[in-house]
Write a protein that holds these residues in place. Structure first.
Motif, mmCIF file in Angstrom:
data_model
loop_
_atom_site.group_PDB
_atom_site.id
_atom_site.type_symbol
_atom_site.label_atom_id
_atom_site.label_comp_id
_atom_site.label_asym_id
_atom_site.label_seq_id
_atom_site.Cartn_x
_atom_site.Cartn_y
_atom_site.Cartn_z
ATOM 1 N N MET A 1 -17.998 15.020 -0.881
ATOM 2 C CA MET A 1 -17.060 15.626 -1.835
ATOM 3 C C MET A 1 -15.723 14.898 -1.758
ATOM 4 O O MET A 1 -15.165 14.736 -0.678
ATOM 5 N N ASP A 2 -15.209 14.456 -2.922
ATOM 6 C CA ASP A 2 -13.948 13.734 -2.909
ATOM 7 C C ASP A 2 -12.767 14.709 -2.927
ATOM 8 O O ASP A 2 -12.927 15.924 -3.007
ATOM 9 N N THR A 3 -11.568 14.142 -2.873
ATOM 10 C CA THR A 3 -10.356 14.966 -2.783
ATOM 11 C C THR A 3 -10.155 15.828 -4.020
ATOM 12 O O THR A 3 -9.766 17.004 -3.925
ATOM 13 N N ALA A 4 -10.428 15.258 -5.210
ATOM 14 C CA ALA A 4 -10.236 16.009 -6.455
ATOM 15 C C ALA A 4 -11.133 17.239 -6.496
ATOM 16 O O ALA A 4 -10.704 18.332 -6.894
ATOM 17 N N ALA A 5 -12.394 17.071 -6.080
ATOM 18 C CA ALA A 5 -13.334 18.193 -6.083
ATOM 19 C C ALA A 5 -12.900 19.265 -5.085
ATOM 20 O O ALA A 5 -12.947 20.458 -5.381
ATOM 21 N N ALA A 6 -12.488 18.836 -3.884
ATOM 22 C CA ALA A 6 -12.058 19.790 -2.861
ATOM 23 C C ALA A 6 -10.831 20.572 -3.305
ATOM 24 O O ALA A 6 -10.745 21.793 -3.117
ATOM 25 N N LEU A 7 -9.879 19.873 -3.929
ATOM 26 C CA LEU A 7 -8.663 20.546 -4.398
ATOM 27 C C LEU A 7 -8.980 21.535 -5.512
ATOM 28 O O LEU A 7 -8.467 22.664 -5.522
ATOM 29 N N ALA A 8 -9.840 21.114 -6.454
ATOM 30 C CA ALA A 8 -10.220 22.008 -7.553
ATOM 31 C C ALA A 8 -10.931 23.247 -7.028
ATOM 32 O O ALA A 8 -10.685 24.362 -7.502
ATOM 33 N N LEU A 9 -11.799 23.074 -6.041
ATOM 34 C CA LEU A 9 -12.510 24.217 -5.456
ATOM 35 C C LEU A 9 -11.559 25.166 -4.742
ATOM 36 O O LEU A 9 -11.710 26.389 -4.823
ATOM 37 N N VAL A 267 -13.999 21.624 -11.762
ATOM 38 C CA VAL A 267 -14.967 21.717 -10.669
ATOM 39 C C VAL A 267 -16.333 21.221 -11.119
ATOM 40 O O VAL A 267 -17.020 20.484 -10.404
ATOM 41 N N VAL A 268 -16.738 21.619 -12.328
ATOM 42 C CA VAL A 268 -18.039 21.190 -12.848
ATOM 43 C C VAL A 268 -18.079 19.671 -13.009
ATOM 44 O O VAL A 268 -19.100 19.034 -12.742
ATOM 45 N N LYS A 269 -16.950 19.090 -13.429
ATOM 46 C CA LYS A 269 -16.909 17.640 -13.640
ATOM 47 C C LYS A 269 -16.964 16.881 -12.326
ATOM 48 O O LYS A 269 -17.715 15.905 -12.184
ATOM 49 N N TYR A 270 -16.176 17.317 -11.338
ATOM 50 C CA TYR A 270 -16.059 16.551 -10.101
ATOM 51 C C TYR A 270 -17.021 17.010 -9.000
ATOM 52 O O TYR A 270 -17.233 16.292 -8.025
ATOM 53 N N ALA A 271 -17.596 18.198 -9.156
ATOM 54 C CA ALA A 271 -18.561 18.686 -8.164
ATOM 55 C C ALA A 271 -19.797 19.171 -8.912
ATOM 56 O O ALA A 271 -20.423 18.414 -9.633
ATOM 57 N N ASP A 272 -20.147 20.433 -8.750
ATOM 58 C CA ASP A 272 -21.240 21.001 -9.537
ATOM 59 C C ASP A 272 -21.121 22.522 -9.523
ATOM 60 O O ASP A 272 -20.277 23.090 -8.833
ATOM 61 N N ASN A 273 -21.990 23.173 -10.276
ATOM 62 C CA ASN A 273 -21.908 24.628 -10.433
ATOM 63 C C ASN A 273 -22.280 25.381 -9.170
ATOM 64 O O ASN A 273 -21.802 26.492 -8.943
ATOM 65 N N ILE A 274 -23.149 24.822 -8.356
ATOM 66 C CA ILE A 274 -23.538 25.524 -7.127
ATOM 67 C C ILE A 274 -22.361 25.594 -6.165
ATOM 68 O O ILE A 274 -22.097 26.636 -5.557
#
Length: 276
Positions: A1-9, A267-274
Motif C-alpha cells: 500500500m502506497d502513501t496516498a492509499a494509506a492517507l486516504a484510508l 480509496v477505490v482508485k488507490y487501494a480497493d473496496n475491501i
C-alpha cells in the motif's frame, strides 16, 4: 500500500466515525426532536450530491489546470461518451438508495449498532469483487471477512439488559436493521461496480482513463435526477418549507457525506473496496 492509499484510508476512517454520530444526532434533534418535523431525507441527499458536483468540478479545474480545459474534459468524457455515462446510472441508483437507507436506519438504531451492522458490506464487497473483478482473495482475507460477519451477527443477537436495548427493541429495531442491511448491500455492490468503471479502460482504447472527478460528477448528476422526483413524492417533503428541519447539524451532515464520497473514490482508485 502506497502513501496516498494509506492517507486516504486514514481520513476515511475518521470520516466514517463521524457519520453515524452526526446522522443519529440529526435525526433525533432536527425539528425539535419531533420526527414529523424532521428534515426531508431526499432533500438532504440531493444537497450532498450537489456539493459533490461543486467539489469535484473544483478539483477537476485544479487537475486540468483551468476552467476551459476542465469544461473540455467534461464534454469529451461525459457528452461524447453517452454509453459509458449511462452505465454509471447503475451505481448512482444504488448509492441513492444507500444514502436514504442510511438516514432511515439511524432513525431506529443506536449509532454503535448501526456502525457495526453497516460494516457487513465487506462481505458483499468480497463476493462482488470475485464476481465482477475476477479477484482471487487470499485465505487470510476470507477468514477476516468471516470473522467480521460473525461479529456483526453476535452484536445483533446480543441482548444486553440495559435501557438502550429496551428502547430499541421490537419492531423498530428490526426496521432499522433492514434499512442498515439494505444500505450495506447497495454500498458493497455499487462500490465494486464503480471500482470496475474507474480502473478498467474500454477494450481497444488507448485513451487515458477518465478523471476520478469526472466519474464523481457523473454519479452525482444521476443521483440528483433520481432524487428530485423522489423529493416531490416523499411524505416528509413540505413544498412550503422545503428546508424544514435543516439546522447546523443537518447542513454539516450533508457536507460531511459529500466529502466522504470523494474520499471513498480516492480509496477505490488507490487501494480497493475491501480495504475501504
Amino acid at each position: 500500500m502506497d502513501t496516498a492509499a494509506a492517507l486516504a484510508l486514514f481520513v476515511l476512517t475518521l470520516q466514517n466515525i463521524s457519520v453515524p454520530i452526526m446522522m443519529r444526532l440529526a435525526r433525533t434533534t432536527s425539528g425539535g426532536g419531533n420526527m414529523g418535523q424532521a428534515y426531508c431525507i431526499p432533500v438532504l441527499v440531493c444537497f450532498q450530491e450537489l456539493c459533490k458536483i461543486v467539489f469535484s468540478f473544483g478539483l477537476l479545474i485544479r487537475e486540468q489546470g483551468g476552467i476551459q480545459k476542465a469544461s473540455a474534459r467534461i464534454k469529451e468524457d461525459i457528452f461524447m461518451k453517452p454509453t459509458t455515462t449511462l452505465k454509471l446510472g447503475v451505481p448512482a441508483i444504488c448509492y441513492f438508495v444507500q444514502n436514504n437507507c442510511q438516514q432511515l436506519a439511524n432513525s431506529y438504531l443506536p449509532a454503535a449498532v448501526y456502525a457495526v451492522t453497516y460494516q457487513g458490506k465487506t462481505l458483499v464487497v468480497a463476493l462482488m469483487s470475485v464476481m465482477l473483478l475476477n479477484k482471487k482473495l487470499q485465505m487470510f482475507r476470507w477468514v477476516a471477512i468471516a470473522g467480521l460477519a460473525l461479529g456483526v451477527a453476535m452484536v445483533q443477537c446480543a441482548k444486553a439488559p440495559d435501557n438502550a436495548s429496551k428502547e430499541y427493541a421490537g419492531s423498530e429495531f428490526l426496521v432499522g436493521l433492514m434499512y442498515a442491511i439494505t444500505a450495506a448491500s447497495m454500498s458493497g455492490f455499487a462500490g465494486v461496480y464503480f471500482e470496475k468503471m474507474i480502473k478498467k479502460s474500454q477494450p481497444g482504447s488507448r485513451s487515458a482513463q477518465p478523471s476520478l472527478w469526472i466519474r464523481n460528477i457523473q454519479l452525482a448528476v444521476f443521483s440528483i435526477f433520481i432524487g428530485v422526483p423522489t423529493v416531490y413524492t416523499s411524505a416528509s417533503f413540505d413544498a412550503a418549507q422545503p428546508l424544514r428541519g435543516f439546522d447546523g447539524v443537518v447542513w454539516g451532515l450533508g457536507v460531511n457525506n459529500a466529502v466522504g464520497g470523494l474520499i471513498v473514490a480516492l480509496v477505490v482508485k488507490y487501494a480497493d473496496n475491501i480495504l475501504k
